[in-house]
Every structure is written in structure tokens, then in C-alpha cells.
Design an enzyme around this catalytic site. Structure first.
Site, PDB file in Angstrom:
ATOM      1  N   CYS A  19       0.836  -1.208   0.000  1.00 11.41           N
ATOM      2  CA  CYS A  19       0.000   0.000   0.000  1.00 11.41           C
ATOM      3  C   CYS A  19       0.869   1.256   0.000  1.00 11.41           C
ATOM      4  CB  CYS A  19      -0.977  -0.039   1.161  1.00 11.41           C
ATOM      5  SG  CYS A  19      -2.346   1.136   0.954  1.00 11.41           S
ATOM      6  N   HIS A  41      -3.852  -4.810  -0.462  1.00 12.39           N
ATOM      7  CA  HIS A  41      -3.435  -5.476   0.779  1.00 12.39           C
ATOM      8  C   HIS A  41      -3.500  -6.992   0.594  1.00 12.39           C
ATOM      9  CE1 HIS A  41      -3.147  -1.986   3.468  1.00 12.39           C
ATOM     10  NE2 HIS A  41      -4.035  -1.469   2.651  1.00 12.39           N
ATOM     11  N   GLU A  74      -2.595  -9.196   2.549  1.00  8.29           N
ATOM     12  CA  GLU A  74      -2.973  -9.814   3.824  1.00  8.29           C
ATOM     13  C   GLU A  74      -4.477  -9.790   4.062  1.00  8.29           C
ATOM     14  OE1 GLU A  74      -1.741  -6.848   3.420  1.00  8.29           O
ATOM     15  OE2 GLU A  74      -2.415  -5.439   4.969  1.00  8.29           O
TER      16      GLU A  74
END
Lengths: 250, 199
Positions: free
Chosen positions: B83, B181, B183
Site C-alpha cells: 500500500c 493489501h 494480507e
């Protein structure tokens, strides 16, 4: 293209899911992390946990719950309930929330929106607005309906976005729990007033309701009982939305 | 997955619990560090980033992590920037005019047009171009208001579209930079991180 988002919401008190969840295959339908994982497997785009604990013990459980959900989930997690100051938001973000929802505290002290946005970023600052219909528009309702501070809901949404809200979670106070569909005019009015994304909430009982809300201008739809009752899985709803012509992550 | 050690740089106020959890699900041993030395020697380094461009650069320079990050990527050692972490590699950003980025990559980070919702919140289709080893087609989760629109020469990359095409991710050797992202990108993101750890 950015897809629409379908977001199940879990109401949690003292570490347990409080609205009954009916669907099959769960060992413990009261466990927020087991339910959250089940929704992720069904295709949920995000998860919202609304913590309605009122006691200090419940607040401690809140961090524990967020940590356990975070460990299992690889989709974004928004947590709301009891955020009174920026430190409360920090505690939830440290525990593993990606965004925090603020509602009553933001109305009583709008500076908290700016505080959280400046400290942790706009991307984790969600302002939740409960809006009730009045003559000529909607007004903001706080403290679970006990207080109406006389704020125009559309103007408040605009102010919240200007103060740093990255997203608006917009609940129709009149429709919530009625299963009669979202308040589409409310969604359209707020969607036209702000540039940030809007999550529509309150009243969903059928996939068509979600489709209507997204067509009215919502970027995401929040729903609880439609999924908890086991009538539809998140995946089934998303396939119907895709058939309706929307951009969906399947 | 063997117990790869993944070092996550503490770049300030970024909430990193989701990044930690994602690597723990992959069986990695996760260590949080805030010194340049710890980053120099690590096998895998992650630079997470949320917050503003100006504050992010300030933190990187104050902590001395800026040079360590620059060196790692310059030497093409296994590094993942997420990001804001990707944005900081460029020269400057609309978000914080006058603040110099790391300048490792040429270009300016610009804001999405007003015709679309800003921030971009949600899942967007990612389409990898030629030469991508880690990136595959799929949906990734984004939360950003700024982005770069031109792929850097010498890098492979993936594009998404929000009011026009923008760079969703880039890779070069073992270096992976993501505007999204990974994750928070579900099973697709999990597999992406797994491929990155495998090299």
C-alpha cells in the site's frame, strides 16, 4: 473494476454472537471467530463485528474476540461499539481490526473523527450513522434511539466525510429489523452528497433488497439476519447480484 | 511451508496485526523490528504502510529505515512493500506536496479522479502483465486514495481499473510491491504471499 461488497454483520456481546445463527455445520454458532470464518468461506467480502457489550468485562472480551477473529480471517474486519476516543480505536486496531466504526461518540464530539483519521489513517475510520425519516428528510439517531440531537443525516454524512471518515456505514433506523428492504431514498441522498464509499444497512431480507440498495448508490451492503437465518449463503446472494448485472467478486 | 523468518518493519502508526496474522497463517516466524540493522540482514522483509505519504516518509527517515529499504530493493533482496509502502518508493505524491519520497522509482503518485469513489475501498480485479512470477489474475482488496498509473521500466506489473487503469502491483526478482493489501485479499492473497516466500 471495483466490485460491490457484501458484508455480514455479527452482533457480539461479552464475546458471544447474540442474534441467533441458524445455518448448519457450525460446532458453536455463538462463536464470532467460527462464524466469521464460515462467512469468509462463503465469499463474504468483509466482516463487521458490532460489539454491544456494556460492561468492563465485556470490553476486555472485545479485544480477545478481535484477536481470535483476526487470526483466522484474511478479509477486512471492521469493529464498532464503544469507541469513545482515539485510544479505543487504537486498541481495536492493535488487536487486529482493519477499520473501526464510530457512531454516538462522533455525534457528541466530531473531533474524534479527525483524531482517529489523523492518527491511524482515513482508511480505518468508518462513521456509522443511524438515520430516521422525518418530514422532508432524515435525522440522526444516537444511543440506540434514545437521543435525537437534531442533526440532518445527509448533512452529517457530508461533515463526517470532510472531517476524515473514509467510509459511511448508513443504517435506516426505520427499516432495521423490519425485513422490508433498505431505505433506497436515504441511500441515494447520502451517495449523492459524499464522495466516500457507503455501506447500506437496515432492512435486508431478500437478495433483491441488496440489489436495489446497490443500484440506488450503495457501494457495499451490510446484512445480518438474511445470512444468520440460513435462508441464503453469502455466495448464493453474490451470484444473484452478479446475475443482476453488478460487478461481483465470485 | 518451512518456518521462514519474516521481518516486518514497524514504520510508525501502521496497524500491522493483519500482516502478522497473514504470515503466521503461512507458518512463518514473524518478527517486528524498527532498526535498519535488523532489516539489512533479514531474509524476508515486509514494509507495511498505512497513513499519509508525508508522515510515512518522516517515520522512515527518522528511524533510518529509509536507507535500509532503498538498499534492499536496489540490491533486489526479498522485500514486500504494501500500500503506502509501494507509494513511498516513488519520487513524490499528490497527498503530501513538497515531500520527497524514496525516489527509488521514477514518477509521481496521484489521486484517483473525483468521478469515482475515493478512497477506493474494496475488491478490484487484478490483471498481471508479461513477466510476472508472483502475481496471478484475481481479486485483491484495496484501501487507497492515491496510486501510480505508469509501470516502471524494468519491472513487471499488474493493473486494475478505478476511474482508469492504475498499477496494482509490481515485481522484479524477489521484490514485490502491492498497492492492494495481500494480507486482506482472502485465499488469493494467501497464495500470493506463499509464492513470494517460496521465491
Amino acid at each position: 473494476m471495483l466490485t460491490i461488497r457484501v458484508i455480514p454483520c455479527l452482533d457480539v456481546r461479552d464475546g458471544r454472537v447474540v442474534k441467533g445463527v441458524q445455518f448448519q455445520g457450525l460446532r458453536d454458532a455463538g462463536s464470532p471467530w467460527e462464524l466469521g470464518a464460515a462467512y469468509e468461506a462463503q465469499g463474504a467480502d468483509e466482516l463487521v463485528i458490532l460489539d454491544v457489550s456494556a460492561t468492563p468485562q465485556g470490553r476486555e472480551n472485545q479485544v480477545d474476540t478481535v484477536q481470535k477473529v483476526r487470526a483466522l480471517l484474511s478479509i477486512p474486519l471492521t469493529v464498532g461499539g464503544g469507541v469513545r476516543r482515539a485510544d479505543d480505536a487504537g486498541r481495536l486496531l492493535d488487536a487486529g481490526a482493519d477499520k473501526v466504526g464510530i457512531n454516538t461518540a462522533a455525534v457528541h464530539n466530531p473531533q474524534i473523527i479527525t483524531d482517529i483519521a489523523e492518527r491511524y489513517g482515513r482508511q480505518c475510520t468508518v462513521v456509522a450513522i443511524d438515520a430516521a425519516r422525518v418530514e422532508g428528510g432524515w435525522e440522526v439517531v444516537v444511543l440506540s434511539g434514545k437521543e435525537r440531537p437534531g442533526l440532518d443525516a445527509v448533512a452529517w454524512a457530508r461533515e463526517a466525510a470532510e472531517r476524515g471518515a473514509g467510509e459511511i456505514l448508513l443504517t435506516s433506523w426505520d427499516r432495521d429489523g423490519t425485513r422490508s428492504g433498505y431505505d433506497l431514498e436515504l441511500i441515494a441522498a447520502v451517495a449523492a452528497a459524499v464522495g466516500v464509499p457507503i455501506i447500506a444497512s437496515g432492512g435486508a431480507a431478500h437478495p433483491d433488497h441488496l440489489l436495489e440498495a446497490l443500484r440506488a448508490g450503495a457501494d457495499a451492503v451490510l446484512a445480518a439476519s438474511i445470512f444468520h437465518d440460513g435462508d441464503y449463503t453469502v455466495g448464493e446472494v453474490k451470484r444473484l447480484l452478479a446475475q443482476g448485472g453488478l460487478e461481483v467478486r465470485l | 511451508m518451512s518456518a521462514a523468518e519474516v521481518v516486518i518493519a514497524r514504520t510508525g502508526v501502521a496497524n500491522i496485526a493483519s500482516v502478522v496474522a497473514a504470515f503466521e497463517r503461512l507458518g512463518a516466524a514473524v518478527r517486528l523490528v524498527d532498526t535498519p540493522e535488523a532489516i539489512k540482514d533479514a531474509e524476508f522483509v515486509v514494509f507495511p504502510g498505512v497513513g499519509s505519504f508525508g508522515a510515512g516518509m518522516h517515520n522512515l527517515r527518522e528511524s533510518g529505515l529509509a536507507d535500509a529499504l532503498f538498499t534492499r530493493i536496489h540490491e533486489e533482496r526479498a522485500t514486500l512493500a504494501i500500500c503506502l509502502g509501494q507509494q513511498l518508493l516513488f519520487e513524490e505524491s499528490d497527498e503530501s506536496p513538497g515531500i520527497r519520497g524514496l525516489g527509488l522509482l521514477p514518477g509521481r503518485v496521484t489521486r484517483f479522479p473525483n468521478a469515482v469513489r475515493v478512497p477506493q475501498f474494496g475488491w478490484n480485479a487484478v490483471e498481471p502483465g508479461e513477466g510476472c512470477r508472483f502475481l496471478e489474475p484475481g481479486y485483491a482488496y484495496f484501501a487507497n486514495s492515491y496510486r501510480v498509473t505508469q509501470l516502471v521500466h524494468g519491472w513487471s506489473g499488474a493493473f486494475s481499473d478505478h476511474g482508469g487503469p492504475f498499477v496494482a502491483a509490481m515485481e522484479r526478482g524477489p521484490v514485490l510491491t502491492c498497492q492492494f493489501h495481500p494480507e486482506l485479499s482472502g485465499a488469493w492473497g494467501h497464495r500470493l504471499l506463499e509464492r513470494w516466500l517460496k521465491g
